[in-house]
Design an enzyme around this catalytic site. Sequence first.
Site, short mmCIF file in Angstrom:
data_model
loop_
_atom_site.label_atom_id
_atom_site.label_comp_id
_atom_site.label_asym_id
_atom_site.label_seq_id
_atom_site.Cartn_x
_atom_site.Cartn_y
_atom_site.Cartn_z
N LYS A 149 0.86 -1.19 0.00
CA LYS A 149 0.00 0.00 0.00
C LYS A 149 0.89 1.23 0.00
O LYS A 149 2.04 1.17 0.44
CB LYS A 149 -0.89 0.02 1.25
CG LYS A 149 -2.18 0.80 1.04
CD LYS A 149 -3.19 -0.03 0.27
CE LYS A 149 -4.47 0.74 0.04
NZ LYS A 149 -5.53 -0.16 -0.49
P1 NAD Z 1 -12.94 7.54 -3.04
O1 NAD Z 1 -11.96 8.58 -2.73
O2 NAD Z 1 -13.40 7.36 -4.44
O3 NAD Z 1 -14.26 7.77 -2.15
C1 NAD Z 1 -14.24 7.81 -0.74
C2 NAD Z 1 -15.62 8.25 -0.25
O4 NAD Z 1 -15.66 8.17 1.16
C3 NAD Z 1 -15.96 9.70 -0.60
O5 NAD Z 1 -17.35 9.80 -0.87
C4 NAD Z 1 -15.66 10.46 0.70
O6 NAD Z 1 -16.48 11.60 0.83
C5 NAD Z 1 -16.01 9.42 1.74
N1 NAD Z 1 -15.19 9.56 2.94
C6 NAD Z 1 -13.83 9.65 3.03
N2 NAD Z 1 -13.44 9.78 4.31
C7 NAD Z 1 -14.57 9.73 5.05
C8 NAD Z 1 -14.84 9.79 6.43
N3 NAD Z 1 -13.85 9.94 7.33
N4 NAD Z 1 -16.13 9.70 6.83
C9 NAD Z 1 -17.12 9.54 5.92
N5 NAD Z 1 -16.94 9.49 4.59
C10 NAD Z 1 -15.68 9.59 4.17
O7 NAD Z 1 -12.36 6.17 -2.45
P2 NAD Z 1 -12.76 4.69 -2.83
O8 NAD Z 1 -11.80 4.20 -3.84
O9 NAD Z 1 -14.23 4.61 -3.08
O10 NAD Z 1 -12.39 3.94 -1.47
C11 NAD Z 1 -13.31 3.84 -0.38
C12 NAD Z 1 -12.94 2.65 0.48
O11 NAD Z 1 -12.97 1.46 -0.35
C13 NAD Z 1 -11.51 2.70 1.06
O12 NAD Z 1 -11.52 2.05 2.32
C14 NAD Z 1 -10.71 1.89 0.07
O13 NAD Z 1 -9.52 1.39 0.64
C15 NAD Z 1 -11.72 0.82 -0.26
N6 NAD Z 1 -11.44 0.10 -1.52
C16 NAD Z 1 -11.44 0.75 -2.71
C17 NAD Z 1 -11.14 0.03 -3.87
C18 NAD Z 1 -11.17 0.68 -5.21
O14 NAD Z 1 -11.03 -0.06 -6.22
N7 NAD Z 1 -11.34 1.97 -5.33
C19 NAD Z 1 -10.86 -1.34 -3.79
C20 NAD Z 1 -10.89 -1.96 -2.55
C21 NAD Z 1 -11.19 -1.23 -1.43
#
Ligand code: NAD
Length: 419
Positions: free
Chosen positions: A109
């Site tokens: 990561k």
């Molecule tokens: P992103 O940046 O596209 O979206 C994150 C969302 O969460 C946004 O809407 C933001 O407003 C909200 N957010 C962020 N911090 C917050 C908080 N403290 N409280 C409430 N809302 C909050 O990110 P993403 O890629 O959608 O990732 C979200 C989660 O999914 C993370 O934990 C990430 O590790 C996990 N994830 C993402 C992927 C991927 O392919 N993008 C894959 C596996 C896991």
Amino acid sequence: MHEEVTALNPYHMAVQQFEAAAEKLHLSEDMREVLRQPKRELTVNFPVRLDSGRIKTFTGYRVQHNVNRGPAKGGIRYGPDVTLDEVKALAMWMTWKCAVVGIPFGGAKGGVICDPKQMSSAELERLTRRYTTEISIVIGPHSDIPAPDVNTNSQVMAWIMDTYSMHEGFSIPAVVTGKPLSIGGSEGRNDATATGVLFVTRQAAKRMGMPLKGARVSIQGNGNAGAIAARLFHNEGCKIVAVSDTRGGIYNESGLDPSAVLRHKQERGSVIDFPRAQRVRVQDVLEVPCDILIPAATEGVLTAANAGRVQARIVAEAANGPTTPEADKILFDKDTIVIPDILANAGGVTVSYFEWVQDLQSFFWGVDEITKKLEVIMNRAFSAVAEKADQYHCDMRLAANMQAISSVAEATQVRGIYP
Ligand code: NAD
């Protein structure tokens, strides 16, 4: 509804989960020591020229937890709250995630401490290119392959690919996944995480005899994972009753139209003030009346303080590390099925694996083939974990961790200790 809770140190949480599985597996202390700690932790401090002419020094990390099953793989996140311990936890979870779905990668990561919402696109590009250069001593198509995560996207991946390729003198698309299609990205990558969440939730609902049609879904987070999950679950016939982003949440018991919510967010910068919905706080979406809860934002949001108030029967963890070990116990005791992050959101890294394979062979597949292959992998992993949970009378997180850790331990054992 109640006060927000503060998160645990995510690395302590990851180690606690690891120890529980290692104990159940009767893993030797020597093996535990090997698997408990990251293999490499790189910290970089680097200057970036801001639009104002000022030069600001940023701190970034790249952590490789374990590479015994294959090259390291894991996303890069940008954010003001990024810490080394958070990156270490996320790297460890990536090792287990790749093992639980059986794809040949280890875990890594990366992160940069910055506030991307306060930076221009040109500043973000310079920051990304310099950070890529700084970590280029450890990343590469056969050693460590980054991907998008919180606050990074396909454009950021394109800058990483271009920077790395410029240093080598020719294009190396396989150095990073989650790229735009025009430079070697994969069909289906954008929707992959949410698609995987849908596949495993279907399996869990089937086991519980709960029809997905008409099921009420609440989602925390409205980014790549959360917003796409809202669309896919809506298309499946579910009722999306609540969504949130960092500024707040909205709730409507009759259901929200995810595409209208997304348009509203694109125009106003947040889901809040969406018409025909009640405004709630970020934390409240975890507690509203619903059948399926999808935390899709950040770590440590379901804790001992609020888990008792979760009304969902299924929690499908699109986010990494949203549930603390204490909350896990509370949810298990009240028969809530938690589909753990390392299984629930593994669709993202699985299609990243497909992207990497396609880049290396320069031969690309259609979206139908990708979705079919993804479904086979997700369903197989779900069944294996569910069977193990039944066998050991434990929750799915412990079962998934046992499955993953035994596979990484076996790879470590059979490779032997060098020299
Ligand atoms: P992103 O940046 O596209 O979206 C994150 C969302 O969460 C946004 O809407 C933001 O407003 C909200 N957010 C962020 N911090 C917050 C908080 N403290 N409280 C409430 N809302 C909050 O990110 P993403 O890629 O959608 O990732 C979200 C989660 O999914 C993370 O934990 C990430 O590790 C996990 N994830 C993402 C992927 C991927 O392919 N993008 C894959 C596996 C896991």
